[in-house]
Design a protein around this motif. Sequence first.
Motif, mmCIF file in Angstrom:
data_model
loop_
_atom_site.group_PDB
_atom_site.id
_atom_site.type_symbol
_atom_site.label_atom_id
_atom_site.label_comp_id
_atom_site.label_asym_id
_atom_site.label_seq_id
_atom_site.Cartn_x
_atom_site.Cartn_y
_atom_site.Cartn_z
ATOM 1 N N CYS A 193 83.582 -33.362 -7.552
ATOM 2 C CA CYS A 193 84.739 -32.557 -7.949
ATOM 3 C C CYS A 193 85.484 -33.199 -9.115
ATOM 4 O O CYS A 193 85.898 -32.504 -10.043
ATOM 5 C CB CYS A 193 85.698 -32.382 -6.776
ATOM 6 N N VAL A 217 85.553 -30.568 -11.976
ATOM 7 C CA VAL A 217 86.741 -29.715 -11.919
ATOM 8 C C VAL A 217 87.839 -30.169 -12.883
ATOM 9 O O VAL A 217 88.530 -29.350 -13.469
ATOM 10 C CB VAL A 217 87.283 -29.665 -10.462
ATOM 11 N N LEU A 265 91.700 -30.606 -7.196
ATOM 12 C CA LEU A 265 90.682 -31.198 -6.331
ATOM 13 C C LEU A 265 90.765 -30.632 -4.914
ATOM 14 O O LEU A 265 89.740 -30.319 -4.301
ATOM 15 C CB LEU A 265 90.826 -32.724 -6.285
ATOM 16 N N ALA A 315 89.317 -27.133 -4.870
ATOM 17 C CA ALA A 315 87.863 -27.162 -5.013
ATOM 18 C C ALA A 315 87.194 -27.635 -3.726
ATOM 19 O O ALA A 315 86.154 -27.109 -3.328
ATOM 20 C CB ALA A 315 87.467 -28.070 -6.176
ATOM 21 N N ALA A 373 82.332 -27.965 -4.543
ATOM 22 C CA ALA A 373 82.502 -29.410 -4.655
ATOM 23 C C ALA A 373 81.201 -30.067 -4.560
ATOM 24 O O ALA A 373 80.467 -30.457 -3.967
ATOM 25 C CB ALA A 373 83.456 -29.905 -3.599
#
Length: 119
Positions: A56, A60, A108, A111, A119
Amino acid sequence: MYLRKTRRTAGEVSLSDALESDDSANALSLMDVIRVEDNILDNLESRDACLRVRRCVETVLDRRERDIVTQRYGLGGQTPRTQREIAAEWGISRSYVSRLEKRALQKLQQALEQPDGMA
């Protein structure tokens, strides 16, 4: 012949062998006495969680958020750093580092909560 065969196994003990019995004929076996640390599943779950978080962080977060989170929490074997130290390195205020960190952690969390395995 029988003596040779049993001599080989004379030193072997089975975990289910009875050590002693109580008045109600309940046998206490060696398996009942020996404690086994069976935390393999816990270790696997922890490792999987760490891998998901790392994935992640890489996918992300943008570069600045990734760097801040990595430095703040000491990811990748680094020593955790304070917001003040990171702010000095980036040439921004400590409060801005705090806002970026908060936004990155929210990303985070979102996700990691996705069921599709983002993830």
